[in-house]
Design a protein around this motif. Structure first.
Motif, mmCIF file in Angstrom:
data_model
loop_
_atom_site.group_PDB
_atom_site.id
_atom_site.type_symbol
_atom_site.label_atom_id
_atom_site.label_comp_id
_atom_site.label_asym_id
_atom_site.label_seq_id
_atom_site.Cartn_x
_atom_site.Cartn_y
_atom_site.Cartn_z
ATOM 1 N N ASP A 229 -1.936 -2.516 -6.312
ATOM 2 C CA ASP A 229 -3.203 -2.251 -6.986
ATOM 3 C C ASP A 229 -2.966 -1.261 -8.135
ATOM 4 N N GLU B 101 0.795 -0.868 1.162
ATOM 5 C CA GLU B 101 1.220 -1.982 0.307
ATOM 6 C C GLU B 101 2.725 -1.939 0.045
ATOM 7 N N ARG C 160 -4.473 2.240 -7.798
ATOM 8 C CA ARG C 160 -3.714 3.100 -6.891
ATOM 9 C C ARG C 160 -2.414 3.589 -7.541
ATOM 10 N N GLN D 200 -6.907 5.977 -1.034
ATOM 11 C CA GLN D 200 -6.259 5.035 -1.950
ATOM 12 C C GLN D 200 -4.735 5.157 -1.892
#
Length: 313
Positions: free
Chosen positions: A3, A43, A6, A36
């Motif tokens: 993202d 991730e 982020r 976040q």
């Protein structure tokens, strides 16, 4: 897929060191930033942080990701600019930051020309000193910013932004009208009470270093953020000051602006944008008009100011 929001927060954390400061810079709550960054860590699939007191120490994975993030954000800015170039219309809103003397002496002319040529472009102006402007620019709260640096201090070095120098202006000694009339050395003013900038840390550091090079420690009796106040205090005979040339517009009668004979003291004014964004049409238009206004202004800055003298009142 990572993202981008982020990744930007990770980059800001690498600059500021704490969740709290990152949150302030990005206009978020600390808990939102933490959430976040935790999501980004999931991730990535590997630890990004080690707790070090109140600060978060970056792992090697986090440092690598920050390096890539700088390039990713610049590429995204460039992509946005290229797409925006496909339309001939220049509109929307551009957020411009400027420090007070530039906001008064440089920005109005540039914005008036922008409005005349591109009535659909709205420029929102807010005042920021250099440090705050760079933070707002890199965090995405500004699109362009006027910044400055002094020749006796370390150069501004910031990844993720690009700068164009607009002009260099001298620093001048501001003295009461009955004290001095021509070029002056700082050492000649060593015994005078001084009036200094209150919250402009860069100018204050420049002032102290210049006085140190001239061989004395200044006796500061008054401080202010407002050049009209500084000029009024000098006009009242309460001290002397060191001011940039752009501040001359705040001058009235009862004081002299003197060139400094023993030291070369100057301030460089530049416009900064995020890396990759300068070809975005609204940004390109504002940059062009700021350069035009600076070119006109710099012709005046190249010459010593006329003495500001009392009219007898």
């Amino acid at each position: 897929m990572f993202d981008v929001h982020r990744l930007r927060l990770l980059r800001e954390l690498s600059r500021h060191g704490t969740i709290a400061e990152t949150a302030r810079t990005c206009s978020l709550t600390p808990s939102a930033v933490s959430q976040q960054l935790s999501a980004l860590e999931r991730e990535v699939g590997t630890p990004l942080f080690l707790r070090d007191g109140r600060r978060l120490a970056f792992t090697e994975a986090a440092r690598v990701l920050v390096e890539h993030t700088e390039r990713i954000l610049a590429e995204l800015e460039e992509a946005r600019a290229h797409v925006a170039e496909l339309t001939s219309a220049v509109g929307g809103t551009l957020r411009l930051g400027a420090f007070p003397t530039a906001a008064r002496a440089l920005v109005p002319t540039a914005l008036a020309r922008c409005k005349e040529a591109h009535p659909d472009l709205r420029v929102r102006l807010s005042e920021h000193e250099t440090e705050g402007a760079i933070k707002a620019l890199t965090s995405g709260r500004l699109d362009a910013a006027l910044i400055y640096e002094y020749n006796l201090l370390p150069k501004v070095r910031e990844t993720g932004i690009e700068t164009d120098v607009l002009f260099r202006e001298p620093l001048l000694a501001l003295v009461p009208a009955d004290l001095h009339t021509g070029p002056v050395t700082l050492s000649e003013l060593a015994d005078q009470p001084w009036i200094a900038a209150h919250s402009d840390d860069a100018l204050h550091s420049m002032f102290e270093r210049a006085c140190g090079l001239a061989g004395f420690a200044p006796r500061v009796e008054y401080t202010s953020n407002d050049y009209t106040v500084i000029f009024a205090l000098v006009r009242a005979g309460l001290g002397v000051a060191l001011v940039p040339r752009l501040a001359v517009e705040a001058a009235e009668g009862g004081s002299h602006l003197c060139e400094i004979a023993d030291l070369q003291l100057s301030r460089t004014v530049a416009v900064a944008v995020r890396a990759g964004s300068r070809r975005n049409p609204p940004i390109a238009v504002v940059l062009r008009e700021l350069r035009h206004a600076a070119h006109t202004l710099s012709r005046d800055l190249a010459h010593p100011p006329e003495p500001v003298v009392s009219d007898g009142g």
